[in-house]
Design a protein around this motif. Structure first.
Motif: not given
Ligand code: C5P
Length: 239
Positions: A169-181, A202-209
């Motif tokens: 998220k830091q490198r590519f911005g918030k619009d670049f979607i991150a899906v976390v399994p 909670a960790q995943a969403v807090q980190n930006g998922a």
């Protein structure tokens, strides 16, 4: 604010249409998307996609993790787009040319996501594949590199673990979607678990998922609907 349940992607990792239909009925109001993967798609074909679309308002995530020559991958993505799925996945391992070709097969409605490094992979599995140096000692670098290929090729986002999502998220911005399994709530115990790079919801969403994929913690719970609701509650606490 996005509804907490809309963060949840539930993988229909079952062998038959009947079992999938049952899970869709139970969970349709508790999750944002249903994920159809190899086992179910090979068993049922597009029928299950149609069923989900006809019977619920949840989106469909077609997780076929395509990996082939550019033209073949493009045609696979075009076929997925004809099913009107929200997301389709392609391995980033094949490089930018394949990813670019995949993106050209998608469209307005069907977004292509790049699988970076599987959450079941750890240092040992990468060493087995003859990776060395920083790619092994710091998997997040390899994930970031593959995410940059996906970004350059025009993918809508990537699949990564909750340990790497903040860097992405830091490198590519918030619009670049991150899906976390690789999501494991503290209360879930999965025997013989194959996931390695794990985080809690909670960790995943807090980190930006943007989305978390939660399978066995919901499916094998005594009450799957209650487990999904509990995960949504956990997400709510960090929004
Ligand atoms: O929560 P659970 O481990 O059961 O989730 C497994 C699901 O996550 C499977 O459908 C698998 O394909 C998917 N997945 C994964 N790692 C990735 C991408 C997808 O485990 N990198």
């Amino acid at each position: 604010m996005k509804d907490p349940k809309d963060y949840i992607v539930f993988p229909l990792d079952v062998p038959t249409l009947n079992e999938a239909m049952n899970l869709v009925r139970i969970l349709q109001d508790e999750v944002g998307l249903f994920k159809v993967g190899l086992q179910l798609f090979i068993s049922t074909g597009p029928k299950v996609v149609q069923y989900i679309k006809d019977s619920s308002s949840a989106g469909v995530f077609l997780d076929l993790k395509l990996h082939d020559i550019p033209d073949t991958v493009k045609k696979g993505v075009e076929a997925a787009a004809r099913l009107n799925v929200t997301f389709v996945t392609v391995h980033t391992y094949g490089g930018e040319r394949i990813l670019r070709s995949a993106v050209s097969g998608g469209g307005e409605k069907t977004k292509v996501l790049g699988v970076t490094v599987l959450t079941s992979s750890d240092k040992e599995s990468l060493r087995d594949l003859r990776f060395s140096g920083e790619s092994v000692s710091d998997i997040s670098r390899l994930v970031l590199h593959r995410a940059s290929l996906a970004r350059k090729a025009g993918c809508a986002g990537v699949i990564c673990s909750g340990l790497e999502v903040a860097g992405i998220k830091q490198r590519f911005g918030k619009d670049f979607i991150a899906v976390v399994p690789g999501i494991r709530p503290t209360w879930s115990v999965i025997s013989g678990d194959d996931q390695r790079r794990i985080t809690t919801p909670a960790q995943a969403v807090q980190n930006g998922a943007d989305y978390i994929v939660v399978g066995r913690p919901i499916r094998t719970a005594p009450d799957p609907k209650e487990a999904a609701m509990r995960i949504a509650e956990e997400i709510r606490t960090v929004l």
